[in-house]
Design an enzyme around this catalytic site. Structure first.
Site, PDB file in Angstrom:
ATOM      1  N   CYS A  32     109.264  74.930  25.948  1.00 32.25           N
ATOM      2  CA  CYS A  32     108.704  73.742  26.591  1.00 32.25           C
ATOM      3  C   CYS A  32     109.692  72.577  26.512  1.00 32.25           C
ATOM      4  O   CYS A  32     110.086  72.172  25.416  1.00 32.25           O
ATOM      5  CB  CYS A  32     107.378  73.353  25.934  1.00 32.25           C
ATOM      6  N   CYS A  35     108.178  69.431  24.440  1.00 29.96           N
ATOM      7  CA  CYS A  35     107.841  69.514  23.021  1.00 29.96           C
ATOM      8  C   CYS A  35     108.962  68.851  22.220  1.00 29.96           C
ATOM      9  O   CYS A  35     110.090  68.703  22.705  1.00 29.96           O
ATOM     10  CB  CYS A  35     107.687  70.973  22.585  1.00 29.96           C
ATOM     11  N   HIS A  90     101.485  70.350  21.716  1.00 32.08           N
ATOM     12  CA  HIS A  90     101.543  71.192  22.917  1.00 32.08           C
ATOM     13  C   HIS A  90     100.182  71.786  23.275  1.00 32.08           C
ATOM     14  O   HIS A  90      99.914  72.067  24.446  1.00 32.08           O
ATOM     15  CB  HIS A  90     102.554  72.323  22.683  1.00 32.08           C
ATOM     16  N   ASN A 130      97.860  66.649  36.960  1.00 30.05           N
ATOM     17  CA  ASN A 130      97.478  67.976  37.435  1.00 30.05           C
ATOM     18  C   ASN A 130      97.273  68.850  36.208  1.00 30.05           C
ATOM     19  O   ASN A 130      98.231  69.138  35.491  1.00 30.05           O
ATOM     20  CB  ASN A 130      98.572  68.577  38.321  1.00 30.05           C
ATOM     21  N   HIS A 141     101.946  71.705  28.599  1.00 31.75           N
ATOM     22  CA  HIS A 141     101.932  70.607  27.624  1.00 31.75           C
ATOM     23  C   HIS A 141     101.230  69.400  28.258  1.00 31.75           C
ATOM     24  O   HIS A 141     101.510  69.040  29.398  1.00 31.75           O
ATOM     25  CB  HIS A 141     103.375  70.244  27.249  1.00 31.75           C
ATOM     26  N   HIS A 143     100.371  66.265  29.897  1.00 30.66           N
ATOM     27  CA  HIS A 143     101.172  65.192  30.473  1.00 30.66           C
ATOM     28  C   HIS A 143     100.619  64.831  31.845  1.00 30.66           C
ATOM     29  O   HIS A 143      99.859  65.580  32.452  1.00 30.66           O
ATOM     30  CB  HIS A 143     102.641  65.615  30.613  1.00 30.66           C
ATOM     31  N   GLN A 145     101.783  62.070  35.450  1.00 33.14           N
ATOM     32  CA  GLN A 145     102.937  61.519  36.150  1.00 33.14           C
ATOM     33  C   GLN A 145     102.575  60.184  36.789  1.00 33.14           C
ATOM     34  O   GLN A 145     101.400  59.858  36.969  1.00 33.14           O
ATOM     35  CB  GLN A 145     103.430  62.489  37.228  1.00 33.14           C
TER      36      GLN A 145
END
Length: 318
Positions: A32, A35, A90, A130, A141, A143, A145
């Site tokens: 990842c 991470c 994660h 998303n 992981h 997150h 945007q």
């Protein structure tokens, strides 16, 4: 290649960006990039934001050497694409994150909105997440945007036009009127400052909107108490999804706020959040197929009031 191309059939801009093809897809935890120790974040962190390595828009985009030819127009794809990493863990997500962590995340969204809005070329700031491979998430992981657009995306123009028309006819913001008119049947969760509901006009099964009760047009107008409550509502709504369907429920989470460096529409544009899940039940996807994509006429197979009842009756711990 990275550029904007104009579509005269729909009066909208299309972003062409070959760089997005290089994004990693569903890497394992050991690979990842976000991470601790990964490609993007080699040092310890709590939550962090950085510019996307594979952007659709850039502050310093490549020049577009192009002379307009008939209907064919191009422009530089100037803008900003940022990744917002919610936590170094994660294996968690909004439903499982400590409330304090989500409060810090809200503050980061506010800070990034404030900073990005200072760029003259930024017209619209779109915060989104998303979640799940079903909606194209390339990294598991947790997150989200932020896209800072140099133009008003088409759906934003449509929302502004509809809200303006309603305000001119009724002298009232349409979301404010929804808040005044809603009863219990579509309510999912309510606090002093926010209402989460399955809207009367839901397009997706189990679609949830979050409306601030006070008329605000952007995140920058939230009070300290509203920011804390907003974090709580986000946690509750996402936790209800996971518990109701007994899985890490996929969704598209989108923040809609008024434009920046444009005409002031704050008197009728009401900040709101939309959750658009791609599933119509635990194991079946609701495809956005030809009718929805081609005509924007959505067919919702789940009655909004029934979806709201199921979510409302799903109890979660905060």
């Amino acid at each position: 290649m990275m550029e904007l191309r104009y579509n005269p059939l729909t009066d909208e801009w299309v972003i062409v960006s070959a760089a997005t093809q290089k994004r990693p897809v569903q890497p394992s935890k050991t690979e990842c990039p976000i991470c601790v120790g990964g490609l993007e974040l080699p040092e310890e962190y709590d939550l962090v934001t950085f510019e996307n390595r594979y952007p659709s828009l850039k502050k310093d985009p490549p020049p577009v050497n192009w002379k307009e030819k008939g209907p064919f127009r191009k422009e530089e794809s100037r803008g900003v694409c940022e990744v917002v990493v919610y936590t170094s863990d994660h294996n968690t997500a909004l439903p499982g994150m400590p409330l304090k962590q989500i409060e810090k995340l809200v503050e980061m969204w506010v800070d990034r909105t404030r900073d990005l809005s200072q760029h003259d070329f930024v017209k619209y700031i779109f915060i989104f997440e998303n979640r799940g491979k079903e909606v194209g998430a390339s990294l598991p992981h947790p997150h989200g945007q932020i896209y800072a657009f140099p133009f008003l995306p088409k759906r934003i123009e449509v929302k502004i036009g509809a809200m303006r028309k309603w305000y001119e006819e009724k002298r009232k913001c349409p979301i404010c009127e929804v808040l005044e008119s809603e009863g219990e049947e579509r309510k999912v969760y309510e606090t002093e400052h926010f209402l989460a509901l399955v809207p009367f006009y839901a397009r997706f099964p189990y679609e949830v909107h979050i409306y601030p009760k006070r008329h605000v047009s952007t995140l920058l107008e939230f009070s300290k108490e509203e920011k804390k409550e907003f974090a709580k509502v986000l946690k509750v709504v996402t936790a209800k999804y996971d518990k109701l369907f007994d899985q890490e429920f996929p969704y598209m989470m989108m923040f809609f706020q008024a434009p920046f460096n444009e005409e002031d529409v704050s008197h009728f544009f009401h900040f709101h959040v939309e959750f658009n899940p791609p599933k119509r039940d635990r194991d079946k996807l609701k495809w956005m197929a030809s009718v929805e994509t081609g005509t924007w006429a959505f067919i919702n197979p789940v009655v909004p009031e029934e979806a709201a009842r199921q979510l409302r009756e799903t109890e979660v711990e905060i």
